[in-house]
Design a protein around this motif. Structure first.
Motif, PDB file in Angstrom:
ATOM      1  N   ARG A 113      -0.881 -22.208  15.167  1.00 16.79           N
ATOM      2  CA  ARG A 113      -0.545 -21.570  16.442  1.00 16.79           C
ATOM      3  C   ARG A 113      -1.121 -22.345  17.620  1.00 16.79           C
ATOM      4  O   ARG A 113      -0.557 -22.334  18.713  1.00 16.79           O
ATOM      5  CB  ARG A 113      -1.050 -20.133  16.457  1.00 16.79           C
ATOM      6  CG  ARG A 113      -0.410 -19.274  15.377  1.00 16.79           C
ATOM      7  CD  ARG A 113      -0.680 -17.817  15.564  1.00 16.79           C
ATOM      8  NE  ARG A 113       0.184 -17.260  16.601  1.00 16.79           N
ATOM      9  CZ  ARG A 113       0.123 -16.015  17.021  1.00 16.79           C
ATOM     10  NH1 ARG A 113      -0.771 -15.207  16.532  1.00 16.79           N
ATOM     11  NH2 ARG A 113       0.936 -15.585  17.949  1.00 16.79           N
ATOM     12  N   MET A 170       6.505 -20.188  13.306  1.00 16.36           N
ATOM     13  CA  MET A 170       6.718 -19.116  12.341  1.00 16.36           C
ATOM     14  C   MET A 170       7.020 -19.685  10.968  1.00 16.36           C
ATOM     15  O   MET A 170       6.510 -19.218   9.947  1.00 16.36           O
ATOM     16  CB  MET A 170       7.846 -18.206  12.823  1.00 16.36           C
ATOM     17  CG  MET A 170       8.022 -16.953  11.993  1.00 16.36           C
ATOM     18  SD  MET A 170       9.350 -15.872  12.571  1.00 16.36           S
ATOM     19  CE  MET A 170       8.696 -15.296  14.118  1.00 16.36           C
ATOM     20  N   ILE A 184       3.849 -21.148   9.354  1.00 18.04           N
ATOM     21  CA  ILE A 184       2.903 -20.126   8.918  1.00 18.04           C
ATOM     22  C   ILE A 184       3.431 -19.383   7.694  1.00 18.04           C
ATOM     23  O   ILE A 184       2.691 -19.051   6.770  1.00 18.04           O
ATOM     24  CB  ILE A 184       2.578 -19.156  10.072  1.00 18.04           C
ATOM     25  CG1 ILE A 184       1.798 -19.892  11.162  1.00 18.04           C
ATOM     26  CG2 ILE A 184       1.781 -17.960   9.576  1.00 18.04           C
ATOM     27  CD1 ILE A 184       1.481 -19.066  12.388  1.00 18.04           C
ATOM     28  N   ALA A 215       1.612 -19.108   4.109  1.00 19.75           N
ATOM     29  CA  ALA A 215       1.346 -17.850   3.414  1.00 19.75           C
ATOM     30  C   ALA A 215       1.972 -17.858   2.020  1.00 19.75           C
ATOM     31  O   ALA A 215       1.354 -17.413   1.043  1.00 19.75           O
ATOM     32  CB  ALA A 215       1.886 -16.688   4.230  1.00 19.75           C
ATOM     33  N   ARG A 234       0.200 -17.414  -1.500  1.00 18.96           N
ATOM     34  CA  ARG A 234       0.645 -16.282  -2.317  1.00 18.96           C
ATOM     35  C   ARG A 234       1.102 -16.754  -3.688  1.00 18.96           C
ATOM     36  O   ARG A 234       0.791 -16.144  -4.709  1.00 18.96           O
ATOM     37  CB  ARG A 234       1.776 -15.575  -1.576  1.00 18.96           C
ATOM     38  CG  ARG A 234       2.373 -14.379  -2.287  1.00 18.96           C
ATOM     39  CD  ARG A 234       1.467 -13.168  -2.241  1.00 18.96           C
ATOM     40  NE  ARG A 234       2.112 -11.992  -2.789  1.00 18.96           N
ATOM     41  CZ  ARG A 234       2.749 -11.102  -2.054  1.00 18.96           C
ATOM     42  NH1 ARG A 234       2.840 -11.257  -0.741  1.00 18.96           N
ATOM     43  NH2 ARG A 234       3.292 -10.057  -2.625  1.00 18.96           N
ATOM     44  N   PHE A 245       5.655  -7.407  19.945  1.00 19.15           N
ATOM     45  CA  PHE A 245       5.645  -7.815  18.550  1.00 19.15           C
ATOM     46  C   PHE A 245       4.425  -8.693  18.274  1.00 19.15           C
ATOM     47  O   PHE A 245       4.114  -9.614  19.007  1.00 19.15           O
ATOM     48  CB  PHE A 245       6.940  -8.587  18.246  1.00 19.15           C
ATOM     49  CG  PHE A 245       6.973  -9.212  16.882  1.00 19.15           C
ATOM     50  CD1 PHE A 245       6.833 -10.598  16.735  1.00 19.15           C
ATOM     51  CD2 PHE A 245       7.152  -8.442  15.748  1.00 19.15           C
ATOM     52  CE1 PHE A 245       6.875 -11.176  15.475  1.00 19.15           C
ATOM     53  CE2 PHE A 245       7.197  -9.014  14.485  1.00 19.15           C
ATOM     54  CZ  PHE A 245       7.054 -10.389  14.345  1.00 19.15           C
ATOM     55  N   PHE A 284       3.117 -11.228  15.718  1.00 15.75           N
ATOM     56  CA  PHE A 284       3.574 -12.045  14.597  1.00 15.75           C
ATOM     57  C   PHE A 284       2.552 -12.078  13.468  1.00 15.75           C
ATOM     58  O   PHE A 284       2.912 -12.019  12.286  1.00 15.75           O
ATOM     59  CB  PHE A 284       3.867 -13.479  15.059  1.00 15.75           C
ATOM     60  CG  PHE A 284       4.153 -14.407  13.920  1.00 15.75           C
ATOM     61  CD1 PHE A 284       3.234 -15.380  13.549  1.00 15.75           C
ATOM     62  CD2 PHE A 284       5.317 -14.284  13.171  1.00 15.75           C
ATOM     63  CE1 PHE A 284       3.497 -16.233  12.479  1.00 15.75           C
ATOM     64  CE2 PHE A 284       5.574 -15.128  12.096  1.00 15.75           C
ATOM     65  CZ  PHE A 284       4.664 -16.105  11.761  1.00 15.75           C
ATOM     66  N   LEU A 285       1.293 -12.146  13.816  1.00 15.58           N
ATOM     67  CA  LEU A 285       0.266 -12.226  12.775  1.00 15.58           C
ATOM     68  C   LEU A 285       0.272 -10.965  11.909  1.00 15.58           C
ATOM     69  O   LEU A 285       0.194 -11.038  10.681  1.00 15.58           O
ATOM     70  CB  LEU A 285      -1.107 -12.426  13.408  1.00 15.58           C
ATOM     71  CG  LEU A 285      -2.267 -12.552  12.406  1.00 15.58           C
ATOM     72  CD1 LEU A 285      -2.090 -13.779  11.521  1.00 15.58           C
ATOM     73  CD2 LEU A 285      -3.599 -12.608  13.138  1.00 15.58           C
ATOM     74  N   TRP A 319       2.767  -9.025  11.456  1.00  9.63           N
ATOM     75  CA  TRP A 319       4.011  -9.054  10.677  1.00  9.63           C
ATOM     76  C   TRP A 319       3.811  -9.925   9.443  1.00  9.63           C
ATOM     77  O   TRP A 319       4.216  -9.561   8.333  1.00  9.63           O
ATOM     78  CB  TRP A 319       5.149  -9.587  11.539  1.00  9.63           C
ATOM     79  CG  TRP A 319       6.436  -9.765  10.789  1.00  9.63           C
ATOM     80  CD1 TRP A 319       7.387  -8.834  10.537  1.00  9.63           C
ATOM     81  CD2 TRP A 319       6.902 -10.977  10.160  1.00  9.63           C
ATOM     82  NE1 TRP A 319       8.427  -9.369   9.803  1.00  9.63           N
ATOM     83  CE2 TRP A 319       8.150 -10.687   9.565  1.00  9.63           C
ATOM     84  CE3 TRP A 319       6.394 -12.274  10.059  1.00  9.63           C
ATOM     85  CZ2 TRP A 319       8.890 -11.646   8.874  1.00  9.63           C
ATOM     86  CZ3 TRP A 319       7.125 -13.226   9.377  1.00  9.63           C
ATOM     87  CH2 TRP A 319       8.354 -12.907   8.779  1.00  9.63           C
ATOM     88  N   LEU A 320       3.156 -11.078   9.632  1.00  5.64           N
ATOM     89  CA  LEU A 320       2.894 -11.988   8.527  1.00  5.64           C
ATOM     90  C   LEU A 320       2.029 -11.316   7.467  1.00  5.64           C
ATOM     91  O   LEU A 320       2.316 -11.389   6.265  1.00  5.64           O
ATOM     92  CB  LEU A 320       2.182 -13.245   9.047  1.00  5.64           C
ATOM     93  CG  LEU A 320       1.702 -14.215   7.973  1.00  5.64           C
ATOM     94  CD1 LEU A 320       2.879 -14.899   7.307  1.00  5.64           C
ATOM     95  CD2 LEU A 320       0.752 -15.254   8.576  1.00  5.64           C
ATOM     96  N   ILE A 321       0.996 -10.641   7.919  1.00  6.57           N
ATOM     97  CA  ILE A 321       0.097  -9.974   6.975  1.00  6.57           C
ATOM     98  C   ILE A 321       0.857  -8.915   6.177  1.00  6.57           C
ATOM     99  O   ILE A 321       0.685  -8.772   4.969  1.00  6.57           O
ATOM    100  CB  ILE A 321      -1.087  -9.318   7.718  1.00  6.57           C
ATOM    101  CG1 ILE A 321      -1.937 -10.370   8.427  1.00  6.57           C
ATOM    102  CG2 ILE A 321      -1.928  -8.483   6.752  1.00  6.57           C
ATOM    103  CD1 ILE A 321      -2.718 -11.263   7.519  1.00  6.57           C
ATOM    104  N   GLN A 347       3.917  -9.013   5.385  1.00  8.35           N
ATOM    105  CA  GLN A 347       4.720  -9.690   4.369  1.00  8.35           C
ATOM    106  C   GLN A 347       3.868 -10.015   3.148  1.00  8.35           C
ATOM    107  O   GLN A 347       4.313  -9.903   1.997  1.00  8.35           O
ATOM    108  CB  GLN A 347       5.317 -11.013   4.913  1.00  8.35           C
ATOM    109  CG  GLN A 347       6.123 -10.860   6.185  1.00  8.35           C
ATOM    110  CD  GLN A 347       7.144  -9.755   6.097  1.00  8.35           C
ATOM    111  OE1 GLN A 347       8.011  -9.759   5.246  1.00  8.35           O
ATOM    112  NE2 GLN A 347       7.036  -8.774   6.972  1.00  8.35           N
ATOM    113  N   LEU A 348       2.638 -10.411   3.395  1.00  9.42           N
ATOM    114  CA  LEU A 348       1.743 -10.761   2.292  1.00  9.42           C
ATOM    115  C   LEU A 348       1.399  -9.531   1.460  1.00  9.42           C
ATOM    116  O   LEU A 348       1.160  -9.629   0.262  1.00  9.42           O
ATOM    117  CB  LEU A 348       0.464 -11.396   2.829  1.00  9.42           C
ATOM    118  CG  LEU A 348       0.613 -12.801   3.424  1.00  9.42           C
ATOM    119  CD1 LEU A 348      -0.688 -13.240   4.070  1.00  9.42           C
ATOM    120  CD2 LEU A 348       1.029 -13.791   2.357  1.00  9.42           C
ATOM    121  N   LEU A 349       1.374  -8.390   2.133  1.00 10.72           N
ATOM    122  CA  LEU A 349       1.038  -7.177   1.406  1.00 10.72           C
ATOM    123  C   LEU A 349       2.197  -6.733   0.512  1.00 10.72           C
ATOM    124  O   LEU A 349       2.004  -5.966  -0.394  1.00 10.72           O
ATOM    125  CB  LEU A 349       0.690  -6.048   2.390  1.00 10.72           C
ATOM    126  CG  LEU A 349      -0.581  -6.257   3.206  1.00 10.72           C
ATOM    127  CD1 LEU A 349      -0.701  -5.195   4.280  1.00 10.72           C
ATOM    128  CD2 LEU A 349      -1.793  -6.223   2.294  1.00 10.72           C
TER     129      LEU A 349
END
Lengths: 208, 466
Positions: A122, A132, A135, A139, A143, B455, B457-458, B460-462, B464-466
């Motif tokens: 970022r 985006m 990142i 992830a 994962r 919004f 983004f961070l 939202w990303l987290i 997704q990981l969950l």
């Protein structure tokens, strides 16, 4: 005599003052660069036969390296927006190398490393769409690694002779205790069961 | 000679002044630079003798007595996360019967310690304990691998700034402390003490033996900390979700056995709502849950009586009295609880499998409305209780767009704000950890301002990981 004494006092005071100043400023050993600490050297226990110079022990080096890593990283995130593109990229690369090294050394949790790397992206990637994407890739990489490791862990347990030995004993003890009409020792059924199963774990894992 | 004396005195005085100024420690538990260098060269050993509690103690502190094949803890290794496997003789075990582990990271320059208890749901039957899909279950049904801290397991990846050394999003004074990470693998809010057999309701798979062993795991972890870490100058017991509840439940025994000079508690989103055993579910929505877990986890067969023996004001027929009991026993400690009014995670665990009106709700929206309503009833009662406790603050913001508004202190400390009072979550945390006088109490009535935020983004990303 007087002159010698003066020189002695001056020298002693200078040494003490220099030490105080260096301690106060937390000056790191000379091998740390201005913006990036070198990767930590392989950890080893201090050589017990070497002279006790605390500044040279592995622990001291480790401490200063960690402090330098923390300070450099925090400084970069504070200053990133005001840096020119070339310097920002250069310093970001140095921070990333340090993240790699400290993660490899086991000093960073995975989530911590992901947050740091995401923050680096970022700070350096100007295109929001590309930001985006990078990142998300980051992830997904972590994962995916985690899923592979957790799958491997489950398989490792299936193949672990000690664990499987215990699970076999566990099934037998559960059935035995469930069938008991009287529980010895004045214990509740659950208490007795827990004691028996702990004993079986100690046997399976070689403690008895 | 007079000149010599005067010159020597001036030089020495200057040197001593400079030395003294640089040697002053920064805060409680911090060491001076000289002490730091000494400690780096020769780390301070654990300094709390293990006292053998009477054999009548049902939950004694049990430690390893013989070497094992597991890699030994190295007290001279700083900042590195080390895996500590607690052997069977300590009484510790994961739900599936595999060895239990904790993870520790030491620092050389102070004796302050944060004990972080991991969250991750709860379980009380075959589906929830085995991780069956479609059911809210519990973390780590297969136990905990040695390299757990290097994996992006959601339970570990929702890192709290409290237990990271270098967090780009938020700082906390605990980031420079000794850290103990207690993973969650028993599905029982660290309160259980029961071995059970759960049968597959479909009959297709063999039954599982599950160890709701959280209470003993915590005792084993406490024993290890006492044996291997120096006595804490400052100690924070905290965690989120099940970990928050766990930190609340374990606080008295942590406090007693680790004996810190100063102690703090932050229960994040792990409420134990004021609920009499015989209360009506309509008036006390958590009543069915509390009664169910008492039986499922064996709470009445040891843990509750043990807790109550150390907390005279705790009424085991009303589990929410633990807040008042801790407040009364530790008047000089600073304690806090926080959770969102719009939490849809812990609330779902608490109600959806126990209330027929939720189960028969016509759609998801209706279901969530019912859950939110019951949560509001329970939260209001807890808020009022904490308002009356000067050293136990309650912080209740409305909503955050991540993790179903569950957990205020994960990822960062942001967006747990109470806008009408111009309060941030950090104000609450600072009130607990560094404040004086009454610990902050605050609540938010409307989520409008939270939902109007742009919004993130961070987050939202987290998610997704969950």
């Amino acid at each position: 005599m007087r002159r010698k004494f003066l020189w002695l006092m001056a020298g002693l005071a200078t040494i003490v003052a220099a030490a105080a100043l260096s301690f106060g400023r937390g000056i790191a050993p000379a091998n740390t660069a201005s913006t990036a600490a070198p990767p930590p050297s392989p950890r080893s226990t201090p050589d017990d036969t070497a002279p006790r110079d605390p500044r040279q022990t592995a622990q001291v080096r480790s401490y200063w390296q960690h402090q330098q890593f923390t300070q450099d990283t925090q400084r970069f995130f504070r200053e990133a927006a005001s840096l020119g593109p070339a310097e920002r990229a250069l310093r970001a690369q140095a921070v990333e190398r340090n993240i790699d090294a400290h993660e490899q050394a086991g000093e960073l949790q995975a989530g911590e490393a992901v947050l740091l790397r995401a923050s680096l992206i970022r700070a350096t990637e100007r295109d929001p769409q590309r930001q985006m994407e990078r990142i998300q890739d980051l992830a997904l990489r972590y994962r995916s690694h985690t899923e592979q490791r957790m799958e491997a862990w489950a398989q490792q347990q299936q193949a672990d002779p000690q664990f499987q030995d215990y699970k076999q004993r566990e099934r037998a003890v559960m059935a035995e205790v469930a069938a008991m009409t009287q529980i010895p020792g004045g214990l509740s059924r659950n208490q007795y069961l827990q004691q028996r199963l702990q004993h079986e774990r100690e046997v399976a894992y070689g403690r008895r | 000679m007079t000149f010599v004396r005067q010159t020597a005195a001036a030089l020495m005085g200057t040197a001593l002044t400079l030395t003294s100024a640089s040697l002053l420690a920064a805060g409680p538990g911090d060491q001076s630079q000289l002490e730091l260098l000494r400690k780096l060269a020769s780390p301070r050993p654990a300094d709390q003798p293990m006292v053998r509690l009477p054999r009548t103690d049902p939950y004694p502190l049990l430690t390893q007595t013989r070497p094992t094949a597991a890699k030994a803890y190295d007290p001279e290794l700083f900042y590195v996360w080390q895996t500590v496997q607690l052997p069977a003789e300590t009484g510790a075990v994961c739900g599936n019967g595999s060895p239990y582990k904790i993870f520790v990271s030491r620092v050389p320059d102070n004796a302050n310690t944060v004990v972080y208890m991991e969250g991750g749901g709860a379980c009380w039957d075959y589906g929830s304990c085995t991780g069956a899909s479609g059911i809210r279950g519990a973390r780590n049904p297969n136990g905990v691998p040695d390299d757990y801290m290097s994996l992006l397991n959601p339970g570990a990846s929702l890192v709290s700034p409290f237990v990271t050394r270098l967090n780009p999003l938020d700082t906390a004074k605990t980031q420079g402390w000794n850290m103990v990470y207690i993973p969650y693998c028993t599905g029982d809010l660290y309160a259980g003490d029961k071995v059970v057999t759960y049968n597959d309701p479909s009959g297709e798979k063999p039954p599982i033996v599950w160890h709701h062993n959280g209470f003993r795991n915590t005792r084993a972890a406490t024993a290890w900390i006492k044996q291997n870490f120096p006595r804490p100058t400052q100690m924070l017991s905290t965690g989120c979700s099940a970990g928050g509840a766990g930190s609340l439940i374990a606080y008295d025994t942590f406090r007693r056995d680790l004996a810190p000079d100063r102690s703090f508690l932050i229960d994040d989103s792990g409420p134990i709502f004021p609920t009499p055993t015989n209360g009506s579910p309509q008036q006390y929505p958590s009543q069915p849950l509390h009664n169910h877990i008492r039986a499922a986890w064996g709470l009445d067969d040891g843990p509750l009586a043990y807790l109550a023996s150390g907390l005279p004001q705790m009424d085991t027929s009303e589990l929410g009295t633990i807040y008042s009991a801790l407040s009364s026993k530790y008047p000089n400690d600073r304690l806090g609880h926080a959770h969102f009014w719009q939490d849809l995670n812990y609330s779902s665990y608490s109600y959806e499998r126990f209330h027929p009106d939720i189960q028969s709700a016509p759609n998801q929206t209706a279901k969530e409305q019912l859950i939110h309503g019951k949560w509001a009833t329970d939260t209001g009662r807890l808020k009022d209780r904490l308002n009356g406790l000067d050293n136990f603050g309650g912080y209740f913001p409305q909503y955050r767009a991540v993790n179903e508004s569950h957990c205020t202190t994960i990822i960062d400390f942001k967006n747990g704000d109470i806008q009408p009072q111009q309060l941030e979550l950090r104000h609450f945390i600072d009130s607990v950890l560094d404040g004086n006088g009454k610990v902050l109490d605050a609540t938010e009535d409307s989520d409008a301002a939270d939902r109007a935020k742009p919004f993130n983004f961070l987050y939202w990303l987290i998610d997704q990981l969950l």
